[in-house]
Design a protein around this motif. Structure first.
Motif, PDB file in Angstrom:
ATOM      1  N   GLU A 129      -2.792  42.100  12.960  1.00  0.00           N
ATOM      2  CA  GLU A 129      -3.788  43.106  13.307  1.00  0.00           C
ATOM      3  C   GLU A 129      -3.169  44.084  14.322  1.00  0.00           C
ATOM      4  N   PRO A 130      -3.862  45.198  14.587  1.00  0.00           N
ATOM      5  CA  PRO A 130      -3.254  46.233  15.437  1.00  0.00           C
ATOM      6  C   PRO A 130      -2.970  45.807  16.876  1.00  0.00           C
ATOM      7  N   GLY A 131      -3.709  44.811  17.398  1.00  0.00           N
ATOM      8  CA  GLY A 131      -3.543  44.444  18.805  1.00  0.00           C
ATOM      9  C   GLY A 131      -2.457  43.413  19.055  1.00  0.00           C
ATOM     10  N   GLY A 165      -5.811  57.753   7.517  1.00  0.00           N
ATOM     11  CA  GLY A 165      -6.493  56.464   7.453  1.00  0.00           C
ATOM     12  C   GLY A 165      -6.260  55.675   8.729  1.00  0.00           C
ATOM     13  N   ILE A 166      -7.083  54.640   8.926  1.00  0.00           N
ATOM     14  CA  ILE A 166      -6.884  53.739  10.074  1.00  0.00           C
ATOM     15  C   ILE A 166      -6.332  52.431   9.516  1.00  0.00           C
ATOM     16  N   VAL A 167      -5.154  52.072   9.958  1.00  0.00           N
ATOM     17  CA  VAL A 167      -4.509  50.860   9.434  1.00  0.00           C
ATOM     18  C   VAL A 167      -5.049  49.665  10.222  1.00  0.00           C
ATOM     19  N   GLY A 209       2.884  60.795  23.861  1.00  0.00           N
ATOM     20  CA  GLY A 209       1.465  61.152  24.015  1.00  0.00           C
ATOM     21  C   GLY A 209       0.600  59.981  24.451  1.00  0.00           C
ATOM     22  N   GLY A 210       1.187  58.775  24.513  1.00  0.00           N
ATOM     23  CA  GLY A 210       0.425  57.598  24.966  1.00  0.00           C
ATOM     24  C   GLY A 210      -0.795  57.385  24.100  1.00  0.00           C
ATOM     25  N   ALA A 211      -1.939  57.175  24.760  1.00  0.00           N
ATOM     26  CA  ALA A 211      -3.180  56.885  24.031  1.00  0.00           C
ATOM     27  C   ALA A 211      -4.002  58.150  23.789  1.00  0.00           C
ATOM     28  N   TYR A 263     -10.140  59.047  17.335  1.00  0.00           N
ATOM     29  CA  TYR A 263      -8.670  58.967  17.409  1.00  0.00           C
ATOM     30  C   TYR A 263      -8.260  57.505  17.531  1.00  0.00           C
ATOM     31  N   PRO A 264      -7.685  56.938  16.465  1.00  0.00           N
ATOM     32  CA  PRO A 264      -7.340  55.506  16.527  1.00  0.00           C
ATOM     33  C   PRO A 264      -6.043  55.258  17.284  1.00  0.00           C
ATOM     34  N   ILE A 265      -6.045  54.229  18.103  1.00  0.00           N
ATOM     35  CA  ILE A 265      -4.789  53.742  18.697  1.00  0.00           C
ATOM     36  C   ILE A 265      -4.730  52.232  18.473  1.00  0.00           C
ATOM     37  N   SER A 266      -3.532  51.713  18.513  1.00  0.00           N
ATOM     38  CA  SER A 266      -3.414  50.258  18.420  1.00  0.00           C
ATOM     39  C   SER A 266      -3.404  49.698  19.836  1.00  0.00           C
ATOM     40  N   MET A 267      -2.333  49.966  20.589  1.00  0.00           N
ATOM     41  CA  MET A 267      -2.352  49.564  21.993  1.00  0.00           C
ATOM     42  C   MET A 267      -2.196  50.758  22.923  1.00  0.00           C
ATOM     43  N   GLY A 268      -1.819  51.901  22.377  1.00  0.00           N
ATOM     44  CA  GLY A 268      -1.755  53.126  23.174  1.00  0.00           C
ATOM     45  C   GLY A 268      -0.570  53.184  24.122  1.00  0.00           C
ATOM     46  N   ARG A 269       0.462  52.385  23.824  1.00  0.00           N
ATOM     47  CA  ARG A 269       1.640  52.418  24.716  1.00  0.00           C
ATOM     48  C   ARG A 269       2.721  53.339  24.152  1.00  0.00           C
ATOM     49  N   ASN A 270       2.285  54.363  23.465  1.00  0.00           N
ATOM     50  CA  ASN A 270       3.241  55.269  22.837  1.00  0.00           C
ATOM     51  C   ASN A 270       3.737  56.277  23.877  1.00  0.00           C
ATOM     52  N   LEU A 271       4.159  55.760  25.021  1.00  0.00           N
ATOM     53  CA  LEU A 271       4.507  56.640  26.144  1.00  0.00           C
ATOM     54  C   LEU A 271       5.761  57.459  25.818  1.00  0.00           C
ATOM     55  N   ASP A 275     -10.069  52.098  20.000  1.00  0.00           N
ATOM     56  CA  ASP A 275      -9.034  51.226  20.538  1.00  0.00           C
ATOM     57  C   ASP A 275      -9.072  49.912  19.761  1.00  0.00           C
ATOM     58  N   LEU A 276      -8.121  49.795  18.817  1.00  0.00           N
ATOM     59  CA  LEU A 276      -8.104  48.621  17.936  1.00  0.00           C
ATOM     60  C   LEU A 276      -7.427  47.436  18.613  1.00  0.00           C
ATOM     61  N   GLY A 277      -6.715  47.732  19.709  1.00  0.00           N
ATOM     62  CA  GLY A 277      -5.835  46.721  20.291  1.00  0.00           C
ATOM     63  C   GLY A 277      -6.535  45.678  21.133  1.00  0.00           C
ATOM     64  N   GLY A 304       4.334  47.187  23.346  1.00  0.00           N
ATOM     65  CA  GLY A 304       3.542  47.971  22.387  1.00  0.00           C
ATOM     66  C   GLY A 304       3.107  47.144  21.195  1.00  0.00           C
ATOM     67  N   SER A 305       2.320  47.783  20.332  1.00  0.00           N
ATOM     68  CA  SER A 305       1.810  47.117  19.141  1.00  0.00           C
ATOM     69  C   SER A 305       2.833  47.203  18.011  1.00  0.00           C
ATOM     70  N   VAL A 306       3.027  46.093  17.307  1.00  0.00           N
ATOM     71  CA  VAL A 306       3.949  46.093  16.160  1.00  0.00           C
ATOM     72  C   VAL A 306       3.421  47.074  15.111  1.00  0.00           C
ATOM     73  N   GLY A 361       1.207  49.596  15.549  1.00  0.00           N
ATOM     74  CA  GLY A 361       1.200  50.975  16.065  1.00  0.00           C
ATOM     75  C   GLY A 361       2.586  51.593  15.988  1.00  0.00           C
ATOM     76  N   ASN A 362       3.587  50.828  16.368  1.00  0.00           N
ATOM     77  CA  ASN A 362       4.958  51.331  16.342  1.00  0.00           C
ATOM     78  C   ASN A 362       5.394  51.607  14.903  1.00  0.00           C
ATOM     79  N   THR A 363       4.973  50.737  13.990  1.00  0.00           N
ATOM     80  CA  THR A 363       5.407  50.889  12.602  1.00  0.00           C
ATOM     81  C   THR A 363       4.743  52.105  11.950  1.00  0.00           C
ATOM     82  N   VAL A 364       3.440  52.310  12.234  1.00  0.00           N
ATOM     83  CA  VAL A 364       2.794  53.473  11.609  1.00  0.00           C
ATOM     84  C   VAL A 364       3.269  54.784  12.242  1.00  0.00           C
ATOM     85  N   ASP A 365       3.879  54.705  13.440  1.00  0.00           N
ATOM     86  CA  ASP A 365       4.461  55.916  14.019  1.00  0.00           C
ATOM     87  C   ASP A 365       5.959  56.005  13.661  1.00  0.00           C
ATOM     88  N   ARG A 366       6.404  55.124  12.788  1.00  0.00           N
ATOM     89  CA  ARG A 366       7.794  55.024  12.320  1.00  0.00           C
ATOM     90  C   ARG A 366       8.789  54.897  13.469  1.00  0.00           C
TER      91      ARG A 366
HETATM   92  P1  ADP Z   1       2.068  51.399  20.668  1.00  0.00           P
HETATM   93  O1  ADP Z   1       1.054  50.779  21.558  1.00  0.00           O
HETATM   94  O2  ADP Z   1       2.733  50.447  19.765  1.00  0.00           O
HETATM   95  O3  ADP Z   1       3.093  52.241  21.354  1.00  0.00           O
HETATM   96  P2  ADP Z   1       0.044  53.224  19.731  1.00  0.00           P
HETATM   97  O4  ADP Z   1      -1.126  52.391  19.599  1.00  0.00           O
HETATM   98  O5  ADP Z   1       0.126  54.131  20.911  1.00  0.00           O
HETATM   99  O6  ADP Z   1       1.348  52.355  19.625  1.00  0.00           O
HETATM  100  O7  ADP Z   1       0.221  54.037  18.379  1.00  0.00           O
HETATM  101  C1  ADP Z   1       1.020  55.151  18.253  1.00  0.00           C
HETATM  102  C2  ADP Z   1       0.265  56.223  17.495  1.00  0.00           C
HETATM  103  O8  ADP Z   1       0.133  55.812  16.140  1.00  0.00           O
HETATM  104  C3  ADP Z   1      -1.162  56.437  17.989  1.00  0.00           C
HETATM  105  O9  ADP Z   1      -1.229  57.459  18.938  1.00  0.00           O
HETATM  106  C4  ADP Z   1      -1.918  56.797  16.725  1.00  0.00           C
HETATM  107  O10 ADP Z   1      -1.862  58.188  16.482  1.00  0.00           O
HETATM  108  C5  ADP Z   1      -1.172  56.084  15.654  1.00  0.00           C
HETATM  109  N1  ADP Z   1      -1.826  54.804  15.331  1.00  0.00           N
HETATM  110  C6  ADP Z   1      -1.732  53.683  16.044  1.00  0.00           C
HETATM  111  N2  ADP Z   1      -2.414  52.701  15.474  1.00  0.00           N
HETATM  112  C7  ADP Z   1      -2.946  53.193  14.358  1.00  0.00           C
HETATM  113  C8  ADP Z   1      -3.735  52.640  13.318  1.00  0.00           C
HETATM  114  N3  ADP Z   1      -4.079  51.370  13.354  1.00  0.00           N
HETATM  115  N4  ADP Z   1      -4.121  53.437  12.317  1.00  0.00           N
HETATM  116  C9  ADP Z   1      -3.740  54.722  12.286  1.00  0.00           C
HETATM  117  N5  ADP Z   1      -2.968  55.306  13.218  1.00  0.00           N
HETATM  118  C10 ADP Z   1      -2.580  54.554  14.251  1.00  0.00           C
END
Ligand code: ADP
Length: 544
Positions: A141-143, A241-243, A107-109, A96-104, A120-122, A171-173, A175-180
């Motif tokens: 990059e994701p972090g 995919g993992i961005v 579902g968070g991380a 399960y990929p996360i960027s920084m996991g601050r998607n509180l 954890d790409l961050g 949060g991650s730029v 991560g936020n963008t791929v979660d729209r």
């Molecule tokens: P943020 O830290 O910006 O709030 P997250 O890292 O929690 O963002 O990312 C939000 C969600 O988006 C994650 O739970 C995951 O499902 C998805 N996601 C985040 N980063 C990636 C990535 N690099 N590739 C694919 N999906 C990702």
């Protein structure tokens, strides 16, 4: 029951044998280094926004141990992400990929499948690969957090470059963008503001989208579409995919920026206010996300617990909220509008005049002069955010409850008064039924309105949690019955929300399933994310 002690064995995915798990861990340690693999055997600490866990949902809606990882791996490069993906296929282990996991609040991380390995790409992929001050673009990059990007731009002295930030800047730029996700300058639609991605596919191939596919190009961050089908969309809110890199466009400073505030007296005037906002927003007199917040947030933002203001059960009555508000700068009101205008002073003055005249057609509207507000007022945090400066002030509401946690209900509607009222009433009905406070805000993106209800509950109280979950399910179902769907949701509600997008016998989900099965035949990547289940899991009681 919270896990407060170290445990010897991590939770592993259902049906996975312990010995296979141990072999898998040994193999990944060899590939990316032992120090970059961490078993989830420590106490589960929810922490807080800046010290958030990467093992579970800090704001759990169900038992804390339901949505947890078995281990976390920390890649340092795209090549290491490829190794991890190939390893996951070999061992058929969910990742399960996360960027920084601050998607509180969403579902968070946490992974959707218990015992998944978090990628954890961050932690180690934190490079700002490029900032181009001429074309106003960057490659990340994701972090890279909103704060980190902001600070780097300042330290390079690019005073003319803005970034766009959401309510909280940690949060991650990417991560936020791929979660729209969205932010609050005119570049607030992050997906629209991106240009180009690098993606590791679930079987380990690496692609670059748009102009990135053309060797030797220098337009990857400038022209998002390239040639042929435009692929980027399928890598957002998905598990395709993992961005590993994303290009973002940056807004040049428009020549100035200034916040404004207007309050509206009666709760039932919501429809009238939205009717006033719509033409201003679509004409771009209001150039950023227009945000109308319920007065409960003015009270909650004072940072005191709810019990300080009201001891009864259920939602704090409006009369009580208005009584408290009458002692605050917003005065006795039901709604507060936080807005911003852009450009040189004479342009701003013109827009402020048009907006003020329009707002004052709503009886009981009160325009509050910026200069009259104390410097520590939340207004200045909103003004900063709307000018691309990251902030943390929004966290103040979490004190509303002990163990304050939140979850978002995020339906999309037209920016029409009647739609706003319908959604407001659905939220109100369910919050009353579940004895929860409702924190609603209407956010008008451009032609779309997000009626965001931020529900704050006590994650230490099983009844409060169960009510929050029941309230979410009820609102999603009632909204869908009226033709509204969510733009984003919590991990645990993704199946229900995906199920509401069911036109023509769930044709869209069948299309997603076809893509999933083709790109990820072993079903290793984020099973269940956004309601998309690989073949191996589908119709086997995973869907909620
Ligand atoms: P943020 O830290 O910006 O709030 P997250 O890292 O929690 O963002 O990312 C939000 C969600 O988006 C994650 O739970 C995951 O499902 C998805 N996601 C985040 N980063 C990636 C990535 N690099 N590739 C694919 N999906 C990702």
């Amino acid at each position: 029951v919270p896990r407060t002690e170290n445990v010897e064995l991590p939770i592993i995915p259902t049906g996975y044998s312990r010995s296979r798990f141990n072999s898998a861990i040994e193999a990944i340690e060899l590939l990316i280094g032992r120090q970059n693999v961490e078993l989830n055997v420590k106490p589960l600490v929810d922490g807080w926004y800046l010290e958030h866990p990467n093992t579970h949902d800090a704001f759990h809606l169900v038992e804390q141990e339901e949505l947890v990882s078995s281990a976390t791996v920390y890649p340092a490069s795209t090549e290491e992400v490829v190794h991890i993906v190939k390893w996951a296929n070999q061992y058929e282990i969910p990742i399960y990929p996360i960027s920084m996991g601050r998607n509180l609040g969403y579902g968070g991380a946490a992974p959707r499948v218990r015992g998944s390995v978090i990628v954890d790409l961050g932690k180690r992929m934190t490079k700002i690969l490029d900032i181009d001050p001429d074309t106003c673009t960057c490659l990340l990059e994701p972090g890279v957090s909103f704060y980190a990007l902001y600070e780097e731009i300042q330290s390079r002295g690019h005073k003319h470059l803005w970034i766009d930030v959401p309510d909280l800047g940690g949060g991650s730029v990417l991560g936020n963008t791929v979660d729209r996700g969205v932010g609050y300058t005119p570049y607030g639609n992050h997906y629209e503001a991106h240009s180009g991605m690098e993606v590791v596919l679930p079987t380990g191939e690496v692609i670059r989208t748009g102009m990135g596919a053309l060797p030797g190009n220098n337009t990857w961050q400038i022209f998002p579409y390239g040639f042929g089908p435009y692929a980027d969309g399928i890598f957002t809110q998905s598990n395709f995919g993992i961005v590993t890199k994303i290009g973002m466009t940056l807004m040049p400073n428009p020549g100035g920026s200034e916040g404004f505030m207007c309050t509206f007296k009666e709760e039932e005037d919501l429809a009238k206010i939205v009717e006033v906002i719509r033409p201003l927003r679509i004409r771009n007199i209001l150039e950023n996300v227009a945000q109308l917040k319920h007065v409960v947030q003015e009270v909650a933002l004072l940072g005191k617990p709810r019990s300080h203001w009201y001891k009864g059960k259920g939602a704090v009555p409006l009369e009580r909220l208005r009584e408290i508000a009458s002692t605050l700068p917003c005065g006795d009101c039901s709604w507060v509008y936080y807005g911003n205008v852009y450009g040189p002073k004479e342009h701003r003055d013109e827009k402020l005049k048009i907006t003020r005249e329009a707002f004052e057609t709503v009886p009981g509207a009160r325009w509050i002069p910026r200069e009259s507000l104390p410097r520590d007022h939340y207004f200045f945090s909103r003004e900063n955010i709307a000018s691309g400066v990251p902030e943390f002030e929004e966290l103040r509401w979490l004190n509303w409850h002990e163990n304050g946690s939140h979850v978002f209900f995020s339906p999309v509607s037209a920016p029409r008064g009647e739609d706003a009222l319908k959604l407001f009433n659905i939220a109100k009905k369910w919050h009353q039924e579940c004895e929860l406070d409702s924190f609603p805000a209407c956010c008008v993106g451009l032609r779309e309105m997000y009626f965001i209800v931020n529900m704050v509950y006590d994650r230490g109280d099983p009844v409060s949690k169960a009510n929050a979950y029941r309230c979410m399910r009820g609102m999603i179902a009632d909204a869908a019955a009226e033709g509204f769907g969510e733009y984003r949701t919590h991990l645990l509600l993704a199946d229900q929300v995906a199920g509401t997008y069911s036109w023509n016998n769930n044709a869209l989900m069948q299309f997603h399933n076809t893509i999933k099965d083709s790109l990820d035949p072993n079903g290793i990547l984020a099973p269940g994310r956004n309601g998309i289940w690989p073949k191996k899991y589908r119709n086997k009681s995973w869907e909620l």
